[in-house]
Motif scaffolding. Sequence first.
Motif, short mmCIF file in Angstrom:
data_model
loop_
_atom_site.label_atom_id
_atom_site.label_comp_id
_atom_site.label_asym_id
_atom_site.label_seq_id
_atom_site.Cartn_x
_atom_site.Cartn_y
_atom_site.Cartn_z
N TRP A 453 0.83 -1.20 0.00
CA TRP A 453 0.00 0.00 0.00
C TRP A 453 0.87 1.26 0.00
N ILE A 454 0.31 2.33 -0.53
CA ILE A 454 0.80 3.66 -0.23
C ILE A 454 -0.35 4.65 -0.40
N VAL A 455 -0.39 5.65 0.47
CA VAL A 455 -1.32 6.77 0.32
C VAL A 455 -0.49 8.03 0.40
N GLY A 456 -0.96 9.10 -0.26
CA GLY A 456 -0.19 10.34 -0.21
C GLY A 456 -0.90 11.49 -0.89
N TYR A 457 -0.22 12.61 -0.93
CA TYR A 457 -0.76 13.82 -1.54
C TYR A 457 0.41 14.64 -2.05
N ALA A 458 0.14 15.61 -2.92
CA ALA A 458 1.17 16.49 -3.43
C ALA A 458 0.55 17.81 -3.85
N GLY A 459 1.34 18.87 -3.76
CA GLY A 459 0.88 20.19 -4.17
C GLY A 459 1.94 21.23 -3.88
N VAL A 460 1.58 22.47 -4.10
CA VAL A 460 2.48 23.58 -3.81
C VAL A 460 2.67 23.69 -2.30
N GLU A 461 3.89 23.88 -1.88
CA GLU A 461 4.19 23.93 -0.45
C GLU A 461 3.40 25.03 0.25
N GLY A 462 2.80 24.68 1.38
CA GLY A 462 2.07 25.64 2.18
C GLY A 462 0.63 25.84 1.75
N GLU A 463 0.21 25.20 0.67
CA GLU A 463 -1.16 25.32 0.19
C GLU A 463 -1.86 23.96 0.27
N ALA A 464 -3.18 23.98 0.08
CA ALA A 464 -3.93 22.72 0.06
C ALA A 464 -3.39 21.83 -1.05
N ALA A 465 -3.28 20.54 -0.76
CA ALA A 465 -2.77 19.59 -1.76
C ALA A 465 -3.66 19.59 -2.99
N GLU A 466 -3.06 19.43 -4.15
CA GLU A 466 -3.79 19.42 -5.41
C GLU A 466 -4.26 18.02 -5.79
N VAL A 467 -3.50 17.03 -5.37
CA VAL A 467 -3.81 15.64 -5.73
C VAL A 467 -3.57 14.74 -4.52
N ALA A 468 -4.47 13.80 -4.29
CA ALA A 468 -4.26 12.74 -3.30
C ALA A 468 -4.34 11.41 -4.03
N VAL A 469 -3.64 10.43 -3.51
CA VAL A 469 -3.55 9.15 -4.22
C VAL A 469 -3.54 8.00 -3.23
N ALA A 470 -4.05 6.85 -3.68
CA ALA A 470 -3.92 5.59 -2.94
C ALA A 470 -3.63 4.50 -3.95
N VAL A 471 -2.69 3.65 -3.62
CA VAL A 471 -2.32 2.53 -4.48
C VAL A 471 -2.24 1.28 -3.63
N ILE A 472 -2.83 0.20 -4.12
CA ILE A 472 -2.63 -1.11 -3.51
C ILE A 472 -2.22 -2.08 -4.61
N VAL A 473 -1.14 -2.82 -4.36
CA VAL A 473 -0.71 -3.90 -5.24
C VAL A 473 -0.86 -5.18 -4.44
N GLU A 474 -1.73 -6.04 -4.90
CA GLU A 474 -2.16 -7.17 -4.08
C GLU A 474 -1.17 -8.34 -4.14
N ALA A 475 -1.06 -9.02 -2.99
CA ALA A 475 -0.37 -10.31 -2.86
C ALA A 475 1.04 -10.28 -3.42
N GLN A 476 1.84 -9.32 -2.94
CA GLN A 476 3.24 -9.24 -3.37
C GLN A 476 4.12 -10.15 -2.52
N GLN A 477 5.21 -10.60 -3.10
CA GLN A 477 6.12 -11.49 -2.40
C GLN A 477 6.82 -10.71 -1.29
N GLY A 478 6.85 -11.28 -0.11
CA GLY A 478 7.57 -10.67 1.00
C GLY A 478 6.65 -9.92 1.93
N ILE A 479 7.04 -9.85 3.19
CA ILE A 479 6.28 -9.11 4.20
C ILE A 479 7.25 -8.18 4.91
N SER A 480 7.24 -6.93 4.49
CA SER A 480 8.13 -5.93 5.08
C SER A 480 7.51 -4.57 4.85
N GLU A 481 7.72 -3.65 5.77
CA GLU A 481 7.21 -2.29 5.60
C GLU A 481 7.80 -1.66 4.35
#
Length: 518
Positions: A453-481
Amino acid sequence: MNVQIRRLAVGILVLYSALFVRLNVVQVYSAGDLNAREGNNRQVLRDFDRPRGKIQTSDGTVLAFTTETGGDGFEYQRNYPTGELFAQVTGYFTLGLGSTGVERSYGDDLSGQSGAFELRALTNLFDSEGTTGDVVLSMRNDVQETARDALGDRRGSVVALDPRTGEILALWSTPSYDPNLLVDSTGSEAIRVKTLLDESPDKPLLARSFRELFAPGSTFKVVTASAGVRSGAVTMDTPSYPQLTEWTPPGTTKAIRNFDGALCGGPLDEILRVSCNTSFAEMGARTVGPDQLVETAEDFGFGSKPPIDIPGAVASEIPTDYGRPLGPFPDGEGGTVYENTAGLAQVSIGQGDARATPLQMAMVAGAIGNGGIVMEPHVVAEVRDTEGDVVREIEPAIWKRPLDQKQAAVVRTAMDGVVDDGTAEALDIEGFEVGGKTGTAQTVAGEDRSHAWIVGYAGVEGEAAEVAVAVIVEAQQGISEQTGGRVAAPIAQRVLRTALNPAPVSAPGDLPGQLGGN
């Protein structure tokens, strides 16, 4: 005799009144729910053999249009030129199977049957061709293509949205399907194809991005951190959690361990940066407690079906009952022990019975980047007539307020640190403020596979984020942060980069045989 006639008259009057009330309930108050019900093809039968407007992206790509068949039977047929790319958003419109997606929820606009178009028809009685509507999505073809290409053949989902408005920019799940295979004027071939798709173990008809639940893993620590900050018990500097490799909650002998046996602890920014399981388990179970954690999660949207404007969305889940309080923690350092404090500790790190959709987790990240506000998510921006004039706009609306601006700013600073020098460094984009949180959720106990998994956002510093995102890639090999940072973060970064660039808007050209719009 007169008495019997009067009784009969009264009885008929009562029955007539009951029928009148029932008809009004069905035709007026329940009409919307009945039309939206799966399997109800009444709207399709009404609209099938007539022109229908286009569905297109905000950057001008036509996703659905109608052509004349020129053959026997029905005169018109729906076409989906981008195939599987937007199938789980546009849905399909067929005689035998009914309609799904935007084709269903905006069917009245596309067929010119909504109130706005019927009023226009009354004012233009001499228009022999009738009126249809074109639906313009908030989604961008370039962002959707980037999401598809970055995920590739791996099973998973990508969600990108503008947290300031709730406009969805990309909504992609692998695998998908080609809606053209379901377009059949007789219905028999469409039913056969749908049966095969329904029987596939990959479930290509299921939009996993907003209709499937997954353990959110460490991305849920954003919610736990928010609960701590909101309660006032957690600041950027306090408390400083002890340096541990494992922590055993009261009521169990099963310890919660850090990935790879890492030793970690400290204040909020540090434990989020390295995604410290022991600290967040203690934060949720001892510092925050069940009531505050559940209330905060619900204020982010857990437990409620998100009001997205296409059918089928499911509510993300968090357990609400952790049993009765049993007394203080035995070490005397504060906090209350509950009958299921062990379960609460697991939920606090996104394991146990916590479940979320990728859409929900994108909205969690978006709320942090948008000053603590969750906007109503939607895929449609506006409806236009055949002349290109806007008939109806989808206005931004606030859905939830889990944090105030100051509280959101604290969590945002911590999430920025995860990208600057933590597990989500691969999410960084030069010239923008980027925050994120990685996550890993084991698929089956004892198996060396996990959802990245990853979740995040991006935008101009100090302002409201322009884009937020979430990605999940299922059943990947390995268990680590590191799995989320290594596997999911590069996908999210590509999507963020595309979304942060201005869309290459171009007016759509006429497609062969196209009806219902310019």
